[in-house]
Design an enzyme around this catalytic site. Structure first.
Site, PDB file in Angstrom:
ATOM      1  N   GLY A  60       1.086  -1.202  -0.116  1.00  0.00           N
ATOM      2  CA  GLY A  60      -0.016   0.265  -0.058  1.00  0.00           C
ATOM      3  C   GLY A  60       0.943   1.269  -0.221  1.00  0.00           C
ATOM      4  CG  HIS A  61      -1.221   5.090   0.205  1.00  0.00           C
ATOM      5  ND1 HIS A  61      -2.254   5.917  -0.256  1.00  0.00           N
ATOM      6  CD2 HIS A  61      -1.856   4.345   1.251  1.00  0.00           C
ATOM      7  CE1 HIS A  61      -3.163   5.860   0.786  1.00  0.00           C
ATOM      8  NE2 HIS A  61      -3.055   4.815   1.486  1.00  0.00           N
TER       9      HIS A  61
END
Lengths: 347, 347, 347
Positions: free
Chosen positions: A242-243
């Site tokens: 994920g970011h």
């Protein structure tokens, strides 16, 4: 096909040769299936019977074996697995561009910065201001977004997608279908309507040198700052990062693991398959996380953990055992409750 | 659009027709939504009310129903589901190439061995020594690696990637984004630096006949020997099959399952969704594994298993029930401990 | 690069400006990293020290802060996150086609219905009877199947695949590698041979307006009726949505979730990452499901659930706690059993 002599291989591996130094092989194989022109390996005495039946021309062994087929050369090495890997890489090196081949159907933007010696496959697309360094190989259908960088000798297999402004270091391998730098999952709920408003994902994705990333992986760009993958890190198929995750160096993440946003893994962390992280948590360097584990918070000390809840490996084995007995335990408890209340009644 | 009479359908399905033999339909539909030119099915008495409201021209039924709309034909069959599937396939067969269509943008290597009757979509790539047999359909953007084989009448949808030397049998369907034969996750740690050294993945991937593989699946090639998928096996979306897995015939693996390397599933094994295997383990033929299960070791006997730990289905239901009660049990135990120690004190 | 004044931003956000109204910025950034030409945000007093060190030209704040760097403008807003998102979107709007750009390598069927103002990337394919509405952007390698519809201003990134007859509403974003409308996992076992017979997947996939769908997602078409994704719904990377699912409006489904066929999620449901649904079940509007949960049946009432078994969030915390103690509990029970039987014997 390159033919290599037993003596050359022994020298390459720093091993001791027993047998004909001029014996030649053209590749490596499995002990059971290898033929006279192949090199195979024997992990130890356990496999001696297989070794005796093997037709392999050269065997890597931890110690000299007796009773092998006539003419089999042996090379004694300290670490058979490592030696076999080196031998295999000698015959089958990772491909690298050694001359310029740009397929006529590839679309390379005139403002892209492309080294002289690269291979660009059919239907690949390289957008404006992207940079491909020397030795890079792009498979068919690869898309390199505007301003992205692919470092020296990195190889991107068919249909890999880099969004804009992603950087990949040198000597990386990225497998087909993998998407690097797409938008993270970020929304601000509108408090009046309950609708989700997209938070623009403006950060970057920075991947170090010598990384390998499997097929159909997704690694998001950061929301503002970067998502980072350290040098030497290996990521298996169908993993999600994920970011703003910050993955250290020489980390291994096996298949189907999902690291939610802002997960931080220290150097040399190993995640077995299907590890789920809740995000915004930190795992110290050197930690090992077993398969199918769920991380809900920071791991405080390095160690060997597994499970949900995440516990020390030995504890998890005991928990699984008790889980299996739970219905029996429940029954025993009920009986014991009954006995006691019967006893109470009976007084 | 093909128009088919009720009598032709009854003959196709081996069913008994009640109603107008000349009644025609052009396709199949859901009982609720089907119109007069569609065929629908009724699983049993439970659905009689829906059947009476249905506008479908022909109904497949397990027994003659009363009170249907004027003019509705009925075909009585023993197995309604199987009959409906056959009828649906009659109207909507899997596509197959029946003449040569090679899109001008496709890139087919001159050394590829391509049958006369194939369809190759826009921007598809077929590399050297690949073989496409008669009737094969490649969607847009498909990449067939060097030396790979696609058997008769197999259909690969848009953007499927085959790495080199992958073989697919006849009549297979592979959905978009799926990557077949990429490198397995194999590294030898360098004992001095702790870095990972890639083990070249030199094996193959062999897929049998009549397989269907969903979208964005990844199946790795073997490290040395092959990864195998048996004939008739069906794999759902986003499944991962690791290197050197050996999957039997007529196996079903539902979505999001992840089989780590060297997992062996016998024939007719069924894995519901999201089954995780730790790898290097064996599951006997005919075993059923329920959804969200984790396999950590061999399954010794065929049966119906589920859970983590993996147990018989009935046991898992009980375990889940006790899990929900755990906090109460814990509290009761504490109280009982207290009572007993109070009792002891009080004596 | 657009330069915007503090007063214009204050007006856009409905905030109160403290500082130079002519101060200009060209974009947004993180509080730590933003420079003098960027706008950043401060969530509250906790971050005051960071705010004082920040070089950002404009800060969004919940209340006026003291001691900031000389010349920093502040804009006081009620909801800092929402305001920042709006400001970020102002500088970085979702791309939209504003003139016709069809790459010469794109293959657009003459019977496709393509609006005047669209962007179609290199090697994209648009099949017969597909419709692209005004403002649509297709990235490189996108495939739009026959009869599919992409609504106004929707953006499909590189290598997205739409199977035939999929409809996407207006202003949607679909990320790379995602496959929409592939066949569901439906087979009828042949009772005599145990082989699987494919059930043709004849339904459609209907996606509403303002949806965002992550990378390498798979959403299957319905078996007969449609699969539906409601307007405003956001789906993260590597999510699987099975055939005939019915997902409401403004739903959020985080990464690695897998919804088996015919799962029904009401409006405003939120699934955190890695939620697994067994299918044929229903979750009421407004329900929140925590990460790594398994849904095996209907959720009867809206609420905040998590775990496997799925329970209220507070209960799950307690269950996890007891799970960790299970080996100790088991030991205590054994001891207590022994004590009691010792006691009994001793009587």
């Amino acid at each position: 096909m390159k033919r290599v002599t037993a003596s050359a291989i022994a020298e390459l591996l720093g091993g001791e040769l027993v047998g004909d130094p001029e014996k030649q092989v053209v590749g490596v194989g499995d002990l059971r299936a290898a033929g006279p022109e192949q090199l195979a390996f024997v992990r130890g005495q356990r496999f001696v019977d297989l070794a005796r039946q093997s037709r392999a021309g050269i065997l890597l062994v931890p110690e000299v074996l007796e009773g092998l087929a006539q003419g089999t050369a042996q090379i004694v090495v300290r670490d058979v697995d490592a030696a076999f890997t080196r031998a295999a890489l000698h015959f089958h090196p990772v491909p690298v561009a050694d001359r310029r081949i740009v397929h006529p159907t590839a679309v390379v933007h005139p403002d892209a910065d492309v080294a002289d010696v690269v291979e660009i496959g059919a239907h690949a697309v390289v957008e404006a201001r992207a940079r491909l360094e020397a030795g890079v190989v792009l498979g068919p259908g690869v898309c390199i977004g505007a301003g992205s960088v692919v470092g020296e000798r990195s190889v991107l297999r068919a249909n890999v997608v880099l969004y804009p402004r992603v950087t990949i270091g040198a000597r990386c391998i990225v497998h087909s279908g993998t998407v690097l730098g797409s938008d993270g999952f970020g929304y601000t709920p509108d408090r009046t309507t309950g609708e989700f408003v997209k938070v623009p994902q403006l950060g970057t994705l920075e991947i170090g040198d010598d990384c390998e990333i499997g097929a159909n992986v997704t690694i998001d760009r950061g929301a503002l700052g970067p998502t980072r993958i350290g040098s030497g890190t290996k990521i298996d198929n169908l993993v999600h990062v994920g970011h703003n995750c910050d993955i250290g160096k020489h980390v291994a993440i096996a298949g189907f693991s999902a690291l939610s946003g802002s997960t931080k893994l220290g150097d040399h962390v190993v995640c077995a398959g299907h590890v789920v992280s809740a995000g915004h948590l930190s795992v110290p360097a050197g930690t090992r996380v077993g398969g199918a584990s769920v991380l809900r918070g920071d791991v405080d000390e390095p160690g060997d953990y597994i499970g949900y809840p995440l516990v020390k490996r030995a504890t998890w084995g005991r928990i699984l055992k008790v889980l299996q007995e739970l219905p029996d335990i429940r029954r025993a408890l009920r009986r014991s409750d009954r006995d006691r209340s019967d006893g109470a009644d009976g007084r």
